[in-house]
Design an enzyme around this catalytic site. Structure first.
Site, PDB file in Angstrom:
ATOM      1  N   CYS A 133      -5.192   7.389   8.869  1.00  0.00           N
ATOM      2  CA  CYS A 133      -6.649   7.323   8.996  1.00  0.00           C
ATOM      3  C   CYS A 133      -7.002   7.014  10.454  1.00  0.00           C
ATOM      4  CB  CYS A 133      -7.249   6.279   8.056  1.00  0.00           C
ATOM      5  SG  CYS A 133      -6.627   4.627   8.339  1.00  0.00           S
TER       6      CYS A 133
ATOM      7  N   ASP B 265      10.464  -2.272   1.132  1.00  0.00           N
ATOM      8  CA  ASP B 265      10.255  -2.118   2.573  1.00  0.00           C
ATOM      9  C   ASP B 265      10.505  -0.653   2.907  1.00  0.00           C
ATOM     10  OD1 ASP B 265      10.267  -2.041   5.282  1.00  0.00           O
ATOM     11  OD2 ASP B 265      11.671  -3.703   5.561  1.00  0.00           O
TER      12      ASP B 265
ATOM     13  N   ASP C 186       1.684   7.707   3.457  1.00  0.00           N
ATOM     14  CA  ASP C 186       0.336   7.368   3.936  1.00  0.00           C
ATOM     15  C   ASP C 186       0.542   6.168   4.852  1.00  0.00           C
ATOM     16  OD1 ASP C 186      -2.396   7.334   4.203  1.00  0.00           O
ATOM     17  OD2 ASP C 186      -2.748   6.216   2.371  1.00  0.00           O
TER      18      ASP C 186
ATOM     19  N   GLU D  96      24.294   1.401 -16.008  1.00  0.00           N
ATOM     20  CA  GLU D  96      23.608   0.345 -15.270  1.00  0.00           C
ATOM     21  C   GLU D  96      22.902  -0.591 -16.235  1.00  0.00           C
ATOM     22  OE1 GLU D  96      22.166  -0.553 -11.130  1.00  0.00           O
ATOM     23  OE2 GLU D  96      23.636   0.848 -11.863  1.00  0.00           O
TER      24      GLU D  96
END
Ligand SMILES: C[S@@+](CC[C@H](N)C(=O)[O-])C[C@H]1O[C@@H](n2cnc3c(N)ncnc32)[C@H](O)[C@@H]1O
Length: 269
Positions: free
Chosen positions: A184, A21, A133, A82
């Site tokens: 756009c 997200d 974008d 990790e």
């Protein structure tokens, strides 16, 4: 994911994709982070973060991509720790998932192998390049199959959403890095006004020249709406540093917009 397929077609093995997200792209310092995975892939140079399964606003066109290459070299040790922890604490669900993957193969979306991982976000300053974008009103798209659905309110909502995404993206770029914002749409509220917001809010940002330069200049000035709301656009001198593509101009393109920001030192702020 399309980007994985494209990478496979081009024979690129340096692309890593994550589902994330974008409004929660920055991971808090005390939590474990996908930085570990990024560092682990440092030699590959590039990282792509993409999620294609969300729609922010009813009218929005979707799919945000954050692309970057990792600048941090200090966390290889964390990676190892990790990874070691992962091995030690692999849950039954993880084991079942791994077994299923081994049985089913890489999956049809993943021609390079391995499914797209869910990301819990990345530490601040994790990337030296980020492309936002952003989802937008898509008013630059031609032909306009669903014209006339946007209202002033929905356009403003797009802009609010983009600012929230920008707030995250800007944190992910390290000083000396580059942040590119594109849409756009021809709506100045999602383009020039976002640039104004960015430059006024984050003093360490500056507009960087773009190459190649094909589009036209950005819009300077401001717009006062009937309800009194004033939308501030670019200031003189900034217009030639962005690229605005206008579908009604002689250049045969759809409408879109690109702003490239250089990220300076964040310490002085
Ligand atoms: C303009 S598209 C990006 C297109 C993409 N760069 C490409 O070339 O395919 C915007 C995308 O943002 C995605 N998006 C919207 N909200 C998002 C969120 N909160 N987190 C991540 N992606 C989101 C939408 O699903 C949409 O795919």
């Amino acid at each position: 994911m399309d980007i994985k397929k494209l990478a496979a077609e081009l024979g690129l093995t340096c692309i890593t994709t994550y589902k994330l997200d974008a409004l929660k792209a920055v991971r808090k310092k005390n939590g474990s982070s996908d930085m570990t995975t990024l560092c682990y892939n440092k030699d590959n140079n590039d990282v792509v973060v993409q999620r294609s399964d969300s729609k922010p606003l009813g009218n929005g066109v979707s799919s945000t991509t954050i692309v970057g290459s990792n600048a941090d070299t200090t966390c290889k040790e964390n990676v190892n720790n990790e990874k070691a922890n992962e091995r030690t604490y692999a849950s039954k669900a993880d084991i079942r998932k791994t077994m299923r993957r081994m049985r089913n193969g890489p999956g049809r979306n993943q021609s390079l192998g391995g499914r797209v991982e869910n990301s819990k976000g990345f530490l601040p300053n994790s990337f030296d390049r980020v492309l936002l974008d952003a989802p937008c009103s898509a008013l630059g798209l031609r032909p306009r199959l669903f014209a006339g659905e946007e209202t002033i309110e929905t356009l403003r909502n797009h802009a609010k959403y983009q600012r929230r995404m920008f707030d995250q993206a800007v944190q992910l770029v390290c000083p000396g890095g580059v942040l590119v914002y594109s849409t756009c749409t021809i709506n100045p509220g999602e383009n020039e006004a976002l640039v104004r917001y960015a430059l006024d809010t984050y003093k360490f940002l500056s507009l960087a020249p773009q190459h190649p330069r094909i589009g036209g200049a950005g819009l300077v000035g401001s717009c006062k709406f009937p309800d009194g709301y004033v939308e501030e656009w670019l200031r003189p001198g900034e217009e030639e540093l962005v690229q605005r593509f206008d579908p009604s101009s002689p250049i045969d393109t759809i409408g879109f917009f690109i702003a490239k920001f250089a990220v300076g030192s964040k310490d002085d702020i």
